[in-house]
Design an enzyme around this catalytic site. Structure first.
Site, PDB file in Angstrom:
ATOM      1  N   LEU A  74      28.909 -30.971   9.373  1.00  0.00           N
ATOM      2  CA  LEU A  74      29.512 -30.134  10.437  1.00  0.00           C
ATOM      3  C   LEU A  74      28.753 -30.349  11.732  1.00  0.00           C
ATOM      4  CD1 LEU A  74      31.352 -27.680  11.217  1.00  0.00           C
ATOM      5  CD2 LEU A  74      29.461 -26.194  10.497  1.00  0.00           C
ATOM      6  N   ASP A  75      29.470 -30.638  12.813  1.00  0.00           N
ATOM      7  CA  ASP A  75      28.825 -30.885  14.101  1.00  0.00           C
ATOM      8  C   ASP A  75      28.651 -29.559  14.850  1.00  0.00           C
ATOM      9  OD1 ASP A  75      29.516 -33.011  17.014  1.00  0.00           O
ATOM     10  OD2 ASP A  75      27.910 -31.586  16.531  1.00  0.00           O
TER      11      ASP A  75
ATOM     12  N   GLY B  56       5.970 -30.430  15.678  1.00  0.00           N
ATOM     13  CA  GLY B  56       4.778 -30.516  14.847  1.00  0.00           C
ATOM     14  C   GLY B  56       5.149 -30.874  13.433  1.00  0.00           C
ATOM     15  N   HIS B  57       4.122 -31.195  12.685  1.00  0.00           N
ATOM     16  CA  HIS B  57       4.316 -31.491  11.262  1.00  0.00           C
ATOM     17  C   HIS B  57       3.232 -30.806  10.454  1.00  0.00           C
ATOM     18  CE1 HIS B  57       7.796 -34.079  11.313  1.00  0.00           C
ATOM     19  NE2 HIS B  57       7.326 -34.684  12.371  1.00  0.00           N
ATOM     20  N   ASP B  58       3.314 -30.965   9.170  1.00  0.00           N
ATOM     21  CA  ASP B  58       2.423 -30.260   8.241  1.00  0.00           C
ATOM     22  C   ASP B  58       0.980 -30.264   8.733  1.00  0.00           C
ATOM     23  OD1 ASP B  58       0.384 -30.763   5.888  1.00  0.00           O
ATOM     24  OD2 ASP B  58       1.962 -29.549   5.042  1.00  0.00           O
ATOM     25  N   ILE B  59       0.458 -31.416   9.069  1.00  0.00           N
ATOM     26  CA  ILE B  59      -0.977 -31.539   9.403  1.00  0.00           C
ATOM     27  C   ILE B  59      -1.325 -30.678  10.612  1.00  0.00           C
ATOM     28  CG2 ILE B  59      -0.686 -33.592  10.877  1.00  0.00           C
ATOM     29  CD1 ILE B  59      -3.312 -34.665   9.539  1.00  0.00           C
TER      30      ILE B  59
ATOM     31  N   ASP C 161       3.856 -27.565   4.675  1.00  0.00           N
ATOM     32  CA  ASP C 161       5.309 -27.752   4.490  1.00  0.00           C
ATOM     33  C   ASP C 161       5.816 -26.962   3.302  1.00  0.00           C
ATOM     34  OD1 ASP C 161       6.095 -31.199   5.440  1.00  0.00           O
ATOM     35  OD2 ASP C 161       5.772 -29.379   6.594  1.00  0.00           O
TER      36      ASP C 161
HETATM   37  C1  LIG Z   1      10.020 -37.528   5.234  1.00  0.00           C
HETATM   38  C2  LIG Z   1       9.415 -37.238   6.601  1.00  0.00           C
HETATM   39  C3  LIG Z   1       9.070 -35.771   6.784  1.00  0.00           C
HETATM   40  C4  LIG Z   1       7.843 -35.433   6.005  1.00  0.00           C
HETATM   41  C5  LIG Z   1       7.513 -33.992   6.254  1.00  0.00           C
HETATM   42  C6  LIG Z   1       6.718 -33.828   7.535  1.00  0.00           C
HETATM   43  C7  LIG Z   1       5.308 -34.231   7.270  1.00  0.00           C
HETATM   44  C8  LIG Z   1       6.818 -32.427   8.004  1.00  0.00           C
HETATM   45  O1  LIG Z   1       5.854 -31.768   8.323  1.00  0.00           O
HETATM   46  S1  LIG Z   1       8.390 -31.733   8.033  1.00  0.00           S
HETATM   47  C9  LIG Z   1       8.180 -30.194   8.881  1.00  0.00           C
HETATM   48  C10 LIG Z   1       8.520 -30.376  10.325  1.00  0.00           C
HETATM   49  N1  LIG Z   1       8.448 -29.136  11.064  1.00  0.00           N
HETATM   50  C11 LIG Z   1       9.355 -28.133  10.903  1.00  0.00           C
HETATM   51  O2  LIG Z   1      10.258 -28.202  10.112  1.00  0.00           O
HETATM   52  C12 LIG Z   1       9.150 -26.925  11.796  1.00  0.00           C
HETATM   53  C13 LIG Z   1      10.458 -26.506  12.493  1.00  0.00           C
HETATM   54  N2  LIG Z   1      11.168 -27.622  13.034  1.00  0.00           N
HETATM   55  C14 LIG Z   1      10.753 -28.231  14.172  1.00  0.00           C
HETATM   56  O3  LIG Z   1       9.740 -27.930  14.752  1.00  0.00           O
HETATM   57  C15 LIG Z   1      11.632 -29.375  14.648  1.00  0.00           C
HETATM   58  O4  LIG Z   1      12.845 -29.343  13.975  1.00  0.00           O
HETATM   59  C16 LIG Z   1      10.985 -30.762  14.424  1.00  0.00           C
HETATM   60  C17 LIG Z   1       9.729 -30.887  15.255  1.00  0.00           C
HETATM   61  C18 LIG Z   1      10.701 -30.973  12.945  1.00  0.00           C
HETATM   62  C19 LIG Z   1      11.989 -31.820  14.854  1.00  0.00           C
HETATM   63  O5  LIG Z   1      12.274 -31.609  16.239  1.00  0.00           O
HETATM   64  P1  LIG Z   1      13.654 -32.135  16.819  1.00  0.00           P
HETATM   65  O6  LIG Z   1      13.518 -32.180  18.280  1.00  0.00           O
HETATM   66  O7  LIG Z   1      14.053 -33.373  16.093  1.00  0.00           O
HETATM   67  O8  LIG Z   1      14.697 -31.006  16.340  1.00  0.00           O
HETATM   68  P2  LIG Z   1      14.817 -29.494  16.828  1.00  0.00           P
HETATM   69  O9  LIG Z   1      14.088 -29.277  18.096  1.00  0.00           O
HETATM   70  O10 LIG Z   1      14.533 -28.609  15.674  1.00  0.00           O
HETATM   71  O11 LIG Z   1      16.373 -29.375  17.177  1.00  0.00           O
HETATM   72  C20 LIG Z   1      17.335 -29.760  16.224  1.00  0.00           C
HETATM   73  C21 LIG Z   1      18.371 -30.470  17.043  1.00  0.00           C
HETATM   74  O12 LIG Z   1      19.365 -30.928  16.147  1.00  0.00           O
HETATM   75  C22 LIG Z   1      20.595 -30.332  16.484  1.00  0.00           C
HETATM   76  N3  LIG Z   1      21.334 -30.083  15.251  1.00  0.00           N
HETATM   77  C23 LIG Z   1      20.884 -29.487  14.131  1.00  0.00           C
HETATM   78  N4  LIG Z   1      21.840 -29.440  13.194  1.00  0.00           N
HETATM   79  C24 LIG Z   1      22.933 -30.042  13.751  1.00  0.00           C
HETATM   80  C25 LIG Z   1      24.266 -30.295  13.295  1.00  0.00           C
HETATM   81  N5  LIG Z   1      24.641 -29.946  12.057  1.00  0.00           N
HETATM   82  N6  LIG Z   1      25.120 -30.898  14.168  1.00  0.00           N
HETATM   83  C26 LIG Z   1      24.719 -31.269  15.408  1.00  0.00           C
HETATM   84  N7  LIG Z   1      23.470 -31.063  15.901  1.00  0.00           N
HETATM   85  C27 LIG Z   1      22.610 -30.456  15.068  1.00  0.00           C
HETATM   86  C28 LIG Z   1      20.251 -29.060  17.189  1.00  0.00           C
HETATM   87  O13 LIG Z   1      21.320 -28.614  17.980  1.00  0.00           O
HETATM   88  C29 LIG Z   1      19.060 -29.507  17.999  1.00  0.00           C
HETATM   89  O14 LIG Z   1      19.513 -30.240  19.105  1.00  0.00           O
HETATM   90  P3  LIG Z   1      18.692 -30.127  20.501  1.00  0.00           P
HETATM   91  O15 LIG Z   1      17.389 -30.812  20.261  1.00  0.00           O
HETATM   92  O16 LIG Z   1      19.555 -30.871  21.486  1.00  0.00           O
HETATM   93  O17 LIG Z   1      18.560 -28.671  20.811  1.00  0.00           O
HETATM   94  C30 LIG Z   1      10.451 -37.690   7.824  1.00  0.00           C
HETATM   95  C31 LIG Z   1       9.763 -37.393   9.180  1.00  0.00           C
HETATM   96  C32 LIG Z   1      10.400 -38.375  10.176  1.00  0.00           C
HETATM   97  C33 LIG Z   1      11.504 -39.054   9.355  1.00  0.00           C
HETATM   98  C34 LIG Z   1      11.943 -40.426   9.840  1.00  0.00           C
HETATM   99  C35 LIG Z   1      12.408 -40.346  11.313  1.00  0.00           C
HETATM  100  O18 LIG Z   1      13.319 -39.265  11.525  1.00  0.00           O
HETATM  101  C36 LIG Z   1      13.000 -41.671  11.761  1.00  0.00           C
HETATM  102  C37 LIG Z   1      14.068 -42.262  10.820  1.00  0.00           C
HETATM  103  C38 LIG Z   1      15.391 -41.487  11.030  1.00  0.00           C
HETATM  104  C39 LIG Z   1      16.534 -42.093  10.142  1.00  0.00           C
HETATM  105  O19 LIG Z   1      17.711 -41.360  10.341  1.00  0.00           O
HETATM  106  C40 LIG Z   1      16.091 -41.987   8.662  1.00  0.00           C
HETATM  107  C41 LIG Z   1      14.774 -42.756   8.444  1.00  0.00           C
HETATM  108  C42 LIG Z   1      13.608 -42.297   9.342  1.00  0.00           C
HETATM  109  C43 LIG Z   1      12.524 -43.337   9.191  1.00  0.00           C
HETATM  110  C44 LIG Z   1      13.113 -40.880   8.908  1.00  0.00           C
HETATM  111  C45 LIG Z   1      12.641 -40.862   7.422  1.00  0.00           C
HETATM  112  C46 LIG Z   1      12.075 -39.527   7.014  1.00  0.00           C
HETATM  113  O20 LIG Z   1      13.079 -38.540   7.015  1.00  0.00           O
HETATM  114  C47 LIG Z   1      10.934 -39.105   7.936  1.00  0.00           C
HETATM  115  C48 LIG Z   1       9.765 -40.071   7.791  1.00  0.00           C
END
Ligand SMILES: C[C@H](CCC[C@H](C)C(=O)SCCNC(=O)CCNC(=O)[C@H](O)C(C)(C)COP(=O)(O)OP(=O)(O)OC[C@H]1O[C@@H](n2cnc3c(N)ncnc32)[C@H](O)[C@@H]1OP(=O)(O)O)[C@H]1CC[C@H]2[C@@H]3[C@H](O)C[C@@H]4C[C@H](O)CC[C@]4(C)[C@H]3C[C@H](O)[C@]12C
Length: 380
Positions: free
Chosen positions: A53-54, A119-122, A150
């Protein structure tokens, strides 16, 4: 199961929120993972269904609002302010469904200087103070994978918050917002670090204390075949069994808690452990109270006798092995799905029909690319 029929919407997050959703699904909740169309496949999708869902399109946000009017729990994993920007903040959704449990799982929480920072876990582990206590003497602090912030301080504690809010709702018939900060969750589950000061077990520099690799009897040791044994013989009566199993004479050794002798004791234990294979040490220590166990690999853990006897690991229809839900409830145990994780958007149509959308509405949403419908690849 304990959560049979509970309706949960899990917005697609990276790691913590998917664990929270999986725990709820394992215990019977009907968890719908709301994914961005054409996004990366999720992990920890066990027992969930996928709706693509977008949310950036107003009609997409309207679909989510309609789903939230008919569900019990919403889990959102985005940084502070994202949901408000989408018109999906708590004020709106709780007004439309006053019984909704609105769980906000973030790193830094909904307020504070870092609230809008990535941020991330660390990072969360570092800000909690706990990371400063992790790591060996003279080495940099190290994060144990992304398990503590996490998953332990994030996904698990958020799940606990949801269950508590659900229990409270049975009395009040009211929902509420859960502000689950991984920094605070990690610190909270590590309260022992703050509340055990009187025990004097943390008053030396990192890596020189009882439980942080300082003590020779709370350590891992390499075996002749390059594997490891874990030693946790803290109490004197267990330590005595360790010494006996190692074939040493305690009357010729320094006292167990002679801290200045710990480095030398470690070298002695390392030398002794290096002389036998892991299997040989298991034959010596299994069944004793020496608190000595093999360090099992992720691959081997499921096949260890004790874990096999308890069924601690399960295999799904793709032959993938993963841990069984824990803890075990005696009368209403979790019966996790053994099906593969869903494809992105695999259940979009089914879910929308279930939540009262007509086929015509779904067709329009699909043709306007507000939703994505994907069908499982036929097995050839
Ligand atoms: C496997 C790896 C992850 C390991 C765990 C890691 C160590 C963690 O710590 S995860 C915990 C992260 N933190 C949190 O969850 C805390 C709360 N969240 C946040 O702080 C943020 O979400 C964020 C910092 C994690 C990410 O910030 P971001 O700017 O990306 O997003 P937000 O600000 O939250 O905004 C979300 C935006 O998205 C829009 N949205 C949401 N849902 C929808 C929807 N349904 N439709 C449309 N739009 C949507 C929303 O509107 C927001 O938009 P705006 O910003 O415009 O407001 C993985 C870690 C990295 C991964 C790799 C990486 O992503 C690159 C590749 C990507 C590829 O697709 C797949 C391969 C990757 C290599 C990928 C692989 C793995 O997944 C990772 C390594």
């Amino acid at each position: 199961m304990a959560l049979q029929g509970l309706r949960v919407l899990e917005l697609a997050g990276l790691a913590p929120a998917p664990l929270c959703g999986m725990i709820l699904a394992d215990h019977g909740a009907r968890v719908v993972r709301v994914e961005r169309p054409a996004s990366a496949p999720a992990v920890q999708g066990r027992g969930k269904r996928s709706l693509a869902l977008d949310l950036k399109q107003p009609r997409g946000a309207a679909v989510l609002r309609r789903l939230c009017r008919a569900c019990d729990v919403l889990i959102e994993p985005y940084r502070h302010g994202v949901m408000e920007k989408l018109g999906l903040g708590p004020e709106i959704l709780l007004h439309e469904n006053p019984e909704l449990i609105y769980a906000r799982l973030t790193g830094f929480g909904q307020t504070g200087t870092y609230a809008k920072s990535a941020g991330h876990d660390i990072n969360y582990l570092a800000l909690s103070g706990v990371l400063s206590r992790l790591g060996r003497k003279d080495e940099n602090p190290y994060a144990p994978l992304n398990l503590l912030a996490d998953f332990a301080g994030g996904g698990v504690l958020c799940t606990m918050g949801i269950i508590m809010a659900l229990y409270e709702r049975t009395r009040s018939s009211k929902g509420q917002v859960i502000d689950a900060s991984m920094v605070e969750g990690t610190a909270y589950l590590s309260s022992f670090l703050w509340k055990s000061g009187i025990l004097g077990i943390w008053n030396r520099p990192r890596g020189e204390n009882l439980l942080d690799s300082g003590a020779p009897f709370y350590e891992t040791y390499k075996t002749a075949d390059g594997k490891f044994m874990a030693v946790g013989s803290i109490e004197p009566q267990f330590y005595e069994q360790l010494i006996k199993g190692l074939g040493l004479d305690s009357s010729k050794l320094p006292s167990q808690f002679s801290i200045s002798d710990w480095p030398e004791m470690k070298k002695l234990f390392a030398d002794v452990f290096s002389q036998k294979t892991q299997a040989e040490w298991c034959r010596i220590f299994d069944g004793t109270d020496a608190c000595v166990t093999p360090v099992l690999s992720i691959e081997d853990a499921a096949s260890h006798l004790h874990n096999k006897e308890r069924g601690s690991f399960i295999k799904n229809d793709q032959e993938e092995i993963s841990p069984r839900p824990s803890p075990l409830l005696s009368r209403t145990p979790a019966t996790p799905s053994l099906r593969r994780d869903p494809y992105i958007g695999e259940h979009t149509e089914e879910i929308l029909l279930e939540y009262g959308f007509t086929k015509e509405e779904i067709a329009k949403l699909h043709s306007d690319k507000v939703i994505e419908i994907s069908y499982p690849k036929a097995k050839l």
